[in-house]
Design an enzyme around this catalytic site. Structure first.
Site, short mmCIF file in Angstrom:
data_model
loop_
_atom_site.label_atom_id
_atom_site.label_comp_id
_atom_site.label_asym_id
_atom_site.label_seq_id
_atom_site.Cartn_x
_atom_site.Cartn_y
_atom_site.Cartn_z
N LYS A 191 8.17 -8.39 0.94
CA LYS A 191 8.38 -9.39 -0.10
C LYS A 191 8.16 -10.77 0.49
O LYS A 191 8.98 -11.27 1.25
CB LYS A 191 9.78 -9.34 -0.70
CG LYS A 191 9.91 -10.22 -1.95
CD LYS A 191 11.33 -10.56 -2.32
CE LYS A 191 11.81 -11.84 -1.69
NZ LYS A 191 11.10 -13.05 -2.21
N GLY A 249 20.74 -15.05 5.40
CA GLY A 249 20.77 -14.02 6.43
C GLY A 249 22.12 -13.33 6.52
O GLY A 249 22.19 -12.10 6.68
N GLU A 398 21.28 -28.03 9.52
CA GLU A 398 19.83 -28.03 9.42
C GLU A 398 19.39 -28.83 8.19
O GLU A 398 19.81 -28.54 7.07
CB GLU A 398 19.34 -26.59 9.31
CG GLU A 398 17.87 -26.39 9.55
CD GLU A 398 17.50 -24.92 9.60
OE1 GLU A 398 16.60 -24.56 10.38
OE2 GLU A 398 18.10 -24.12 8.85
#
Length: 504
Positions: A191, A249, A398
């Site tokens: 994907k 994640g 981030e």
């Protein structure tokens, strides 16, 4: 600040838009319930792609096809040389279609066309490296267990692998996963990001042309909730390989744990370049500019923190600012562009908010800090935020944009502490002519990669991945194919039974 986008580039981006289908069981198909998606080019502001999007039903079809291909098809049983030949033909076809693929990635992701070409060439090289590993994957034998016993350890393909890739390096990152799974004899359901799916679909076309058997590679398009979540949770999937944010994640690992799938996670980073006074400062300035602004900072490996010795900080930042002025922000299809567009308007707003929040916290904006008006797509000026303190959000989290945070240090141990203050541990750079300094810092920081007197070089031969919350496992390197395999122990005994449990 304004930026002119060439009308000819907008016209090229608008040409089409092409409609892409999914690859399931060797056939190009639409989704079972008719979902559709489209992509607006971030650099040109026009619709450039339309997709047949999948759903849970399509994931089911793809996993069934991959499972059938694994158990009944020829791929896992082929000689390694035969699998390698398909991977090598794929690499040749990638090179033959390099310009086509590069332009798709530039238009859909906003990255500069020159950079995209380099990524596609690098992907072809990775496919060739994976082909070489297919032929070297092997087990072990133990003839030292006594005269009547022989132990053999086999390496067998793990099975069906769900591969989920992000939008920032659409073609390169699938190359860090899929060819190694195929080299091991696995089958896969892939994907790509719903925003940058076109080049992965083209890869499917090339794989068919290269001779991949039907069902070995399946490509399901769509969103994370509609497609990705089912690929992770499906009980017939044996492994999940995911690249994306640490937040997603963690959710992926949690979902995979319900069936104890093997996971490979390449996640976020807050990477530092550490510059000592004895460094080659001209080289370090150039690498710092590159590390901060490459791919518009939309890179897990971005050198988003500059950790610099206080004695050279003022002069270094002045030189950085001068070099940064030469960085050309512009149309992704312009050959002169260094920094392209930001992936979505929402992400541009997130980057800008991170910078404004840092200013509120007391940091100073040395250059940039604002969006660039174009009337076509969304762009962000390369930005340097100085006076950053370790406790500030911009020092720890981030940003994923062309933003450099500057932190100063006085002692070596302080520099190491600043590097270690985040939850991430993907990469770092050390700049010093002193081998003792370079070695000590490189050994002390907990990151998966440390570059010494360079930054963000990459080779298929070297493993890549993170520590702490930057991921689980490694991609690339000589063990990459082993990661998609399981060890099986077989023990052979010859002659009469020698150790009766119950007397005979």
């Amino acid at each position: 600040m304004t930026l002119h986008i060439d009308p000819a580039s907008i016209a090229e981006a608008r040409n089409g838009p092409t409609r892409y289908q999914m690859l399931i069981g060797g056939e190009w198909v639409d989704g079972a319930i008719g979902l559709e998606g489209e992509r607006v080019s971030p650099g040109h502001g026009v619709v450039v792609s339309r997709y047949a999007f999948g759903s849970e039903q399509d994931v089911e079809r793809a996993v069934v096809a991959a499972r059938r291909a694994f158990h009944r098809g020829p791929w896992p049983k082929m000689k390694a040389s035969e699998r390698a030949a398909v991977l090598l033909r794929t690499a040749d076809l990638i090179e033959a279609n390099l310009e086509r693929i590069a332009r798709l990635d530039a238009i859909e992701s906003g990255k500069p066309i020159r950079q995209a070409r380099g990524e596609i060439a690098g992907a072809a090289d990775i496919w060739r490296y994976a082909a070489s590993l297919a032929r070297t994957l092997h087990g072990e034998s133990y003839a030292n267990l006594g005269d009547t016993m022989l132990g053999v350890v086999l390496r067998e393909p793990i099975g069906v692998v769900s591969i989920i890739t992000p939008w920032n390096f659409p073609f390169l990152i699938v190359a860090q996963k899929l060819p190694f799974a195929l080299a091991a004899g696995c089958t896969a359901v892939v994907k790509p990001s719903e925003m940058t799916s076109a080049s992965t679909v083209v890869l499917g076309e090339l794989l068919i042309e290269a001779g991949i058997p039907e069902g070995v590679v399946n490509i399901v398009l769509g969103t994370g909730p509609e497609v990705g979540a089912h690929m992770v949770a499906h009980p017939s999937v044996d492994m999940v390989s995911f690249t994306g944010s640490t937040r997603v994640g963690k959710a992926t690992v949690e979902a995979a744990a319900k069936t104890l799938k093997k996971v490979s996670m390449e996640l976020g980073g807050k990477n530092a370049q550490i510059v000592f006074p004895d460094a080659d400062l001209e080289a370090a300035v150039d690498a710092a500019v590159f590390g901060a602004f490459f791919n518009a900072g939309e890179c897990c490996n971005a050198g988003s923190r500059l950790v610099i010795h206080q004695d050279i900080a003022k002069d270094f930042l002045a030189a950085f600012a001068e070099r940064a002025k030469r960085v050309k922000v512009g149309d992704p299809l312009d050959e002169a562009t260094d920094v392209g567009a930001i992936i979505t308007p929402a992400h541009l707003a997130k980057i800008a908010n991170s910078v404004s929040d840092a200013a509120i916290d007391g940091a100073s904006i040395l250059i940039g800090g604002e969006a660039i008006a174009t009337g076509a797509g969304q762009y962000m000026a390369p930005t340097v935020v100085a006076g950053v303190k370790p406790e500030m959000t911009i020092a720890r989290e981030e940003v994923f944009g062309p933003v450099l945070s500057v932190l100063e240090f006085a002692r070596e141990d302080e520099a190491i502490r600043l590097v270690e203050m985040t939850d991430y541990g993907l990469s770092a750079g050390v700049w010093s002519r002193n081998i003792d300094t370079a070695m000590h810092v490189a050994r002390s920081v907990r990151t998966g990669t440390v570059w010494v007197n360079t930054f963000m070089d990459g080779y298929p031969e070297l493993p890549f991945g993170g520590m702490k919350q930057s991921g689980i496992g490694r991609e690339l390197g000589k063990n990459a194919v082993e990661d998609y395999s399981e060890a099986k122990t077989i023990q052979f005994h010859r002659g009469p039974r020698t150790a009766w449990w119950v007397g005979n």
